[in-house]
Design a protein around this motif. Structure first.
Motif, short mmCIF file in Angstrom:
data_model
loop_
_atom_site.label_atom_id
_atom_site.label_comp_id
_atom_site.label_asym_id
_atom_site.label_seq_id
_atom_site.Cartn_x
_atom_site.Cartn_y
_atom_site.Cartn_z
N PRO A 1 0.79 -1.30 0.24
CA PRO A 1 -0.04 -0.09 0.05
C PRO A 1 0.86 1.28 -0.08
CG PRO A 1 0.04 -0.93 2.20
CD PRO A 1 0.80 -1.79 1.09
N ASP A 2 0.51 2.15 -0.70
CA ASP A 2 1.21 3.58 -0.78
C ASP A 2 0.44 4.55 0.05
OD1 ASP A 2 2.04 6.16 -1.29
OD2 ASP A 2 2.38 5.88 -3.52
N LEU A 3 0.89 4.83 1.11
CA LEU A 3 0.22 6.08 2.20
C LEU A 3 -0.12 7.02 1.69
CD1 LEU A 3 -0.49 6.48 5.27
CD2 LEU A 3 1.77 7.44 5.54
N SER A 4 0.30 7.63 0.54
CA SER A 4 0.08 8.89 0.01
C SER A 4 -1.26 8.76 -0.67
CB SER A 4 0.93 9.48 -0.89
OG SER A 4 1.17 8.58 -1.89
N THR A 5 -1.66 7.61 -1.07
CA THR A 5 -3.08 7.37 -1.70
C THR A 5 -4.01 7.06 -0.87
OG1 THR A 5 -2.65 4.89 -2.08
CG2 THR A 5 -1.63 6.69 -3.69
N LEU A 6 -4.09 7.11 0.50
CA LEU A 6 -5.09 6.48 1.30
C LEU A 6 -6.25 7.73 1.33
CD1 LEU A 6 -6.13 4.38 3.41
CD2 LEU A 6 -4.75 5.80 5.14
N ARG A 7 -7.44 7.15 0.91
CA ARG A 7 -8.49 8.03 0.88
C ARG A 7 -9.91 7.42 1.34
NH1 ARG A 7 -5.34 9.15 -3.86
NH2 ARG A 7 -5.19 11.45 -4.32
N VAL A 8 -10.81 8.36 1.74
CA VAL A 8 -12.17 7.59 1.82
C VAL A 8 -12.86 7.36 0.45
CG1 VAL A 8 -12.56 8.74 4.20
CG2 VAL A 8 -13.18 9.84 1.87
N VAL A 9 -13.65 6.54 0.58
CA VAL A 9 -14.88 6.27 -0.73
C VAL A 9 -16.00 6.91 -0.27
CG1 VAL A 9 -15.64 4.58 -2.01
CG2 VAL A 9 -13.57 3.91 -1.05
N PRO A 10 -16.21 8.22 -0.61
CA PRO A 10 -17.27 9.20 -0.30
C PRO A 10 -18.86 8.47 -0.67
CG PRO A 10 -15.94 10.13 -2.08
CD PRO A 10 -15.19 8.86 -1.82
N TRP A 11 -18.69 7.61 -1.75
CA TRP A 11 -20.03 7.14 -2.25
C TRP A 11 -20.47 5.85 -1.68
CZ3 TRP A 11 -15.72 8.16 -5.44
CH2 TRP A 11 -15.05 6.94 -5.88
N LEU B 1 -8.51 15.52 -4.14
CA LEU B 1 -8.04 15.61 -5.65
C LEU B 1 -8.09 17.05 -5.86
CD1 LEU B 1 -10.44 12.97 -7.12
CD2 LEU B 1 -8.22 12.49 -6.00
N GLN B 2 -6.86 17.34 -6.34
CA GLN B 2 -6.82 18.70 -6.62
C GLN B 2 -6.92 19.34 -7.83
OE1 GLN B 2 -4.72 20.58 -4.13
NE2 GLN B 2 -5.23 18.61 -3.01
N VAL B 3 -8.62 19.10 -7.79
CA VAL B 3 -9.26 19.50 -9.00
C VAL B 3 -9.40 21.19 -8.96
CG1 VAL B 3 -10.44 17.50 -9.53
CG2 VAL B 3 -11.51 19.39 -7.98
N GLY C 1 1.47 19.69 -10.49
CA GLY C 1 2.51 18.87 -9.30
C GLY C 1 3.17 17.76 -9.74
N ASP C 2 3.21 16.78 -8.79
CA ASP C 2 4.07 15.74 -8.98
C ASP C 2 3.14 14.67 -10.04
OD1 ASP C 2 6.20 13.74 -8.00
OD2 ASP C 2 4.14 12.82 -7.56
N ALA C 3 4.08 14.19 -10.82
CA ALA C 3 3.52 13.20 -11.97
C ALA C 3 2.72 12.07 -11.39
CB ALA C 3 4.57 13.05 -12.84
N LEU C 4 3.33 11.26 -10.41
CA LEU C 4 2.96 10.20 -9.94
C LEU C 4 1.66 10.46 -9.17
CD1 LEU C 4 2.89 6.95 -9.57
CD2 LEU C 4 4.16 7.18 -7.60
N ASP D 1 -2.34 9.38 -10.27
CA ASP D 1 -3.22 8.73 -9.11
C ASP D 1 -4.36 9.53 -9.03
OD1 ASP D 1 -1.11 6.80 -8.38
OD2 ASP D 1 -0.72 7.94 -6.80
N GLN D 2 -4.41 10.74 -9.00
CA GLN D 2 -5.61 11.55 -8.87
C GLN D 2 -6.48 11.35 -10.02
OE1 GLN D 2 -5.17 15.61 -7.20
NE2 GLN D 2 -2.97 15.12 -6.90
N VAL D 3 -6.12 11.16 -11.42
CA VAL D 3 -6.80 11.10 -12.59
C VAL D 3 -7.33 9.65 -12.52
CG1 VAL D 3 -6.86 10.82 -15.03
CG2 VAL D 3 -5.58 12.54 -13.91
#
Length: 449
Positions: free
Chosen positions: A81-91, A195-197, A216-219, A223-225
């Motif tokens: 697991p990549d800690l930087s990608t840990l997010r809630v699933v809002p739906w 997400l930095q929209v 921002g950072d490419a990786l 991930d955000q896309v």
């Protein structure tokens, strides 16, 4: 790694998470993985997945040569697991987390068929030079009415007025307001996932939208896309409509792109290497563009990965058909927007909205990197409408894939095994599509040839 594990444990406890989505981006850029109860996720160690999932076609099939790319035993991959990608699933109905995982072989090496690892390797090459790419994707998509029968053409959904769009409404505020509830929920979901929209606009097509991401950072942006596409589809389902990232979903509407703005900065100072203090373009800038021009023909299938993708790359103003570049010229493949020296950047307009964001970013950054390393020289900036010039890129997926193995230096950067597997998977998709007889053929050839 231990501190990351503790941070994940604390975050799951703090948010009272009951289930975890363990996500892996596959070759198409869609999510594969497992749902795991939070307690098991915390106690059972790193999850595993069969490596063969990385070489499935978009229809879920395996190409004839798939055992050439994975172990005949269909061995497991270890997921980290990549800690930087840990997010809630809002739906989700229950408190649910999502976390993107990196794929490793059993011996601890990065798995070569992971698209996220392909991008990581390109970024490592930049880091070794003391450089860091900065990117900003712009992602277009359509809202369409629910369509459960693929024999029927898609159409725009009805907005709050009860009517469907039937005119070109670029940048229309009122047209976006037709789907105000969808837009508000989409932004809320994006905010909950960090997400930095940035801006939302109405594009040229009927019910076609575009979201711009902050640079921002490419990786992180890949991930955000990846997460954003899931988010938009889920939001649309909530309102009984579809959101599609097909490159060309409707015959009479323009295609959908994922334009990628990119620059390169020095990792220690943040200085943009594309421009001098007075705004003069540097040799690195020119060589980066030359690299895009040189290597795009070989890499076009990473920007246009599906049979439908090439319907977008047609001679009109909306998408590029050749390798020209120009200053603030949206008809060129590589546009350089006007701006201050620190914001000097190049917009690659080839990638479609259907592209895997990890592969599209890897391809464009690899091309620019090679251009700089080799000191390549670009053409002169194009004046006027570039779409009036000759077509210089593949017009079918098969043609694009034939060019994929032409360059040893790209095979070294992206990985020979990955490129061979990618070509095999996509050629299988092309052959499956090619077996379908279209209505056009029945209409015009049935009784006239």
């Amino acid at each position: 790694m231990q501190s990351d594990a503790q941070a994940i444990h604390d975050w799951l406890k703090e948010h009272k998470i009951s289930e975890v989505e363990c996500l892996v981006p596959d070759m198409t850029g869609n999510a594969r993985g497992k749902f795991i109860p939070a307690q098991q996720f915390l106690s059972q160690g790193d999850p595993k997945l069969p490596e063969s999932i990385m070489i499935q076609t978009v229809t879920g099939e395996y190409c004839d040569d798939h055992w050439d790319f994975v172990e005949p035993t269909d061995a497991d991959m270890i997921l980290k697991p990549d800690l930087s990608t840990l997010r809630v699933v809002p739906w989700a109905r229950e408190p649910t987390a999502q976390i993107i995982h990196d794929c490793y072989k059993m011996n601890g090496e990065r798995h070569p068929l992971s698209t996220r690892n392909v991008l990581r390797h390109i970024l490592d090459l930049y880091a070794a030079e003391g450089l860091k790419p900065v990117v900003a994707p712009e992602v277009e998509f359509y809202l369409v009415a629910r369509n459960t029968d693929p024999d029927y053409e898609l159409m725009p959904p009805k907005g709050r007025s009860g009517r469907r769009e039937s005119a070109r409404l670029s940048y229309s505020i009122d047209a976006v307001a037709e789907f105000e509830d969808f837009v508000e929920d989409m932004y809320d979901y994006a905010d909950e996932q960090k997400l930095q929209v940035d801006t939302l606009i109405h594009e040229n097509g009927a019910a076609q939208m575009e979201i711009n991401f902050l640079h921002g950072d490419a990786l992180s942006l890949a991930d955000q896309v990846f997460i954003f596409k899931r988010t938009v589809r889920e939001t649309a389902h909530k309102y009984g409509i579809y959101a599609t990232f097909m490159a060309k979903p409707m015959q009479r509407e323009p295609g959908s792109a994922m334009h990628i703005h990119q620059s390169v900065v020095r990792a220690d100072t943040g200085e943009n290497i594309f421009a001098e203090a007075d705004g003069t373009h540097t040799p690195a800038f020119l060589s980066y563009i030359a690299g895009l021009q040189r290597y795009t023909p070989e890499l076009i299938s990473l920007y246009a990965p599906n049979v439908n993708s090439y319907r977008r790359l047609a001679p009109d103003i909306s998408a590029p058909i050749n390798l020209n570049w120009g200053m603030d010229n949206r008809t060129t493949a590589f546009r350089v927007p006007w701006g201050p020296p620190a914001a000097t950047r190049i917009e690659n307009r080839f990638p479609g909205a259907d592209a895997n964001p990890y592969l599209a970013l890897a391809a464009t950054l690899a091309s620019g990197y090679l251009g700089m390393k080799q000191g390549l020289t670009p053409t002169q900036p194009h004046q006027g409408t570039a779409n009036e010039d000759d077509v210089e890129v593949a017009r079918t997926l098969e043609e694009g894939l034939r060019n994929l193995h032409n360059t040893p230096e790209l095979q070294d950067m992206i990985g020979d095994l990955f490129l061979r597997a990618y070509a095999a998977v996509k050629l299988d998709e092309f052959e499956e599509f090619n077996r379908v007889i279209s209505s056009w053929e029945r209409e015009h050839l049935l009784l006239q040839v």
